[in-house]
Scaffold this active site. Structure first.
Site, PDB file in Angstrom:
ATOM      1  N   HIS A 116      -5.356   4.656  14.648  1.00  0.00           N
ATOM      2  CA  HIS A 116      -5.384   3.090  14.254  1.00  0.00           C
ATOM      3  C   HIS A 116      -6.736   2.612  14.522  1.00  0.00           C
ATOM      4  O   HIS A 116      -7.169   2.481  15.670  1.00  0.00           O
ATOM      5  CB  HIS A 116      -4.214   2.481  14.863  1.00  0.00           C
ATOM      6  CG  HIS A 116      -3.780   1.027  14.256  1.00  0.00           C
ATOM      7  ND1 HIS A 116      -3.273   0.883  12.999  1.00  0.00           N
ATOM      8  CD2 HIS A 116      -4.080  -0.228  14.839  1.00  0.00           C
ATOM      9  CE1 HIS A 116      -3.322  -0.416  12.826  1.00  0.00           C
ATOM     10  NE2 HIS A 116      -3.828  -0.921  13.804  1.00  0.00           N
ATOM     11  N   ASP A 156      -1.799   7.680  12.789  1.00  0.00           N
ATOM     12  CA  ASP A 156      -1.396   6.149  13.004  1.00  0.00           C
ATOM     13  C   ASP A 156       0.024   6.140  12.737  1.00  0.00           C
ATOM     14  O   ASP A 156       0.807   6.471  11.794  1.00  0.00           O
ATOM     15  CB  ASP A 156      -2.124   5.252  11.760  1.00  0.00           C
ATOM     16  CG  ASP A 156      -2.225   3.881  11.866  1.00  0.00           C
ATOM     17  OD1 ASP A 156      -1.000   3.188  12.272  1.00  0.00           O
ATOM     18  OD2 ASP A 156      -3.186   3.230  11.599  1.00  0.00           O
ATOM     19  N   SER A 207      -4.454  -3.847   9.693  1.00  0.00           N
ATOM     20  CA  SER A 207      -3.232  -3.766  10.593  1.00  0.00           C
ATOM     21  C   SER A 207      -2.467  -5.005  10.442  1.00  0.00           C
ATOM     22  O   SER A 207      -1.913  -5.157   9.209  1.00  0.00           O
ATOM     23  CB  SER A 207      -3.734  -3.861  12.087  1.00  0.00           C
ATOM     24  OG  SER A 207      -2.904  -3.615  12.911  1.00  0.00           O
TER      25      SER A 207
END
Length: 315
Positions: free
Chosen positions: A287, A257, A164
């Site tokens: 995610h 995502d 991320s």
């Protein structure tokens, strides 16, 4: 609404978090309260102790003229000699996260790879906007490489790893290492990396109410992170005009995502620049779903792909 369905096995833990906090963490406007609440959700990571691993926290020099940086060092107890090294950068949208939250993953990588893992804690926005984060990460990498002998790391077998925001910072750190003639890297592993501040892709517009990391939270995080500055390649790697010379790269991202399109596009550009790039698009994954739902078959597949790629690169 996202175009793709969520993997059924991975949905339950997400729903459990949303039952405790409807709207997800992004529904909490105060960032200090949001960080504290993140540690109380059902899926929050806990610091773990594994008898196969020793852990040591250190404070190492930060960027020139800036505060020192905290790192946590993980070593396999039973191993000796020079081992591969994995430099881990935590996620959290540039606004949350710490080494404690990455502790289970760092411990797992240490055991599975028989590697020394160095996990870095960088300054967060909005208190410390760009370029504090990537500069801290690069300073920690430079220290790790410079102290490879002391740490028991083979400097020729060093990877940088992040998910991320940590994935975006891993790419930025690799760009800095390339541009500043810094440490050599055997692999750049960027998991669903946060790389584009523009929020213009179809997936960034579609994922608005999944509850994991949605459009409004992403737009807010980028605003805090940039602090009114124009993004450059180190802030938002999608803006890099030259991706050549980066180490072999591994990217994975789920179909649910919001980073899907920007990550696929970045992987294509890396390939076009001559960078050996492995890309996995994972149907049904939202995610960081593999962290919320570790027992799901999809999550086990995701981790197997990552560990396998690291093993091959660091052999």
């Amino acid at each position: 609404m996202p175009r793709h369905p969520i993997d059924p096995e991975s949905l339950g833990p997400l729903e459990a978090d949303l039952a405790v906090l409807p709207g997800g963490l992004g529904s909490i406007p105060d960032i200090v309260e949001r960080r504290a609440r993140a540690k109380t959700l059902p899926g929050a990571a806990e610091v773990v102790d594994d008898p196969r691993v020793t852990k040591e926290d250190r404070t190492v020099p930060g960027p020139s003229g800036e505060p020192d940086v905290r790192v946590r060092i993980y070593r396999p107890v039973a191993a000796s000699g020079a081992l591969p090294g994995v430099y881990v950068i935590h996620g959290g949208g540039m606004i949350m996260g710490e080494v404690d939250g990455e502790d289970p993953v760092a411990t797992m990588l240490c055991v599975e790879l028989t590697a020394v893992v160095v996990s870095v804690e960088y300054r967060l926005a909005p208190e410390h906007p760009y370029p504090a984060g990537p500069e801290d990460c690069y300073a920690g990498l430079v220290w790790t490489a410079a102290h490879a002998d002391e740490l028991g790391i083979d400097p020729a077998r060093l990877a940088v790893y992040g998910g991320s925001a940590g994935g975006g910072l891993a790419i930025a750190t690799a760009l800095m290492a390339r541009d500043r003639s810094g440490p050599g890297l055997r692999l750049l592993m960027a998991l669903y990396p946060m790389v584009d501040d523009r929020n213009e892709t179809p997936s960034s517009r579609d994922v608005t109410d999944v509850g994991a990391w949605d459009r409004s939270t992403n737009v807010e995080a980028w605003g805090w992170y940039l602090g009114g500055r124009e993004a450059d390649a180190y802030a938002a790697p999608s803006r890099a005009t030259d991706l050549g010379g980066l180490p072999p790269t591994y990217i994975d991202v789920g179909t649910v995502d919001l980073f899907l399109d920007e990550d696929v596009e970045l992987a294509q550009r890396l390939l076009q620049a001559g960078v050996p790039t492995e890309l996995h698009v994972l149907p049904g994954s939202y995610h960081a779903s593999e962290r919320r739902a570790p027992e799901a078959a999809l999550s086990r597949r995701i981790w197997a792909l990552r560990v396998g790629a690291l093993r091959r690169a660091l052999a």
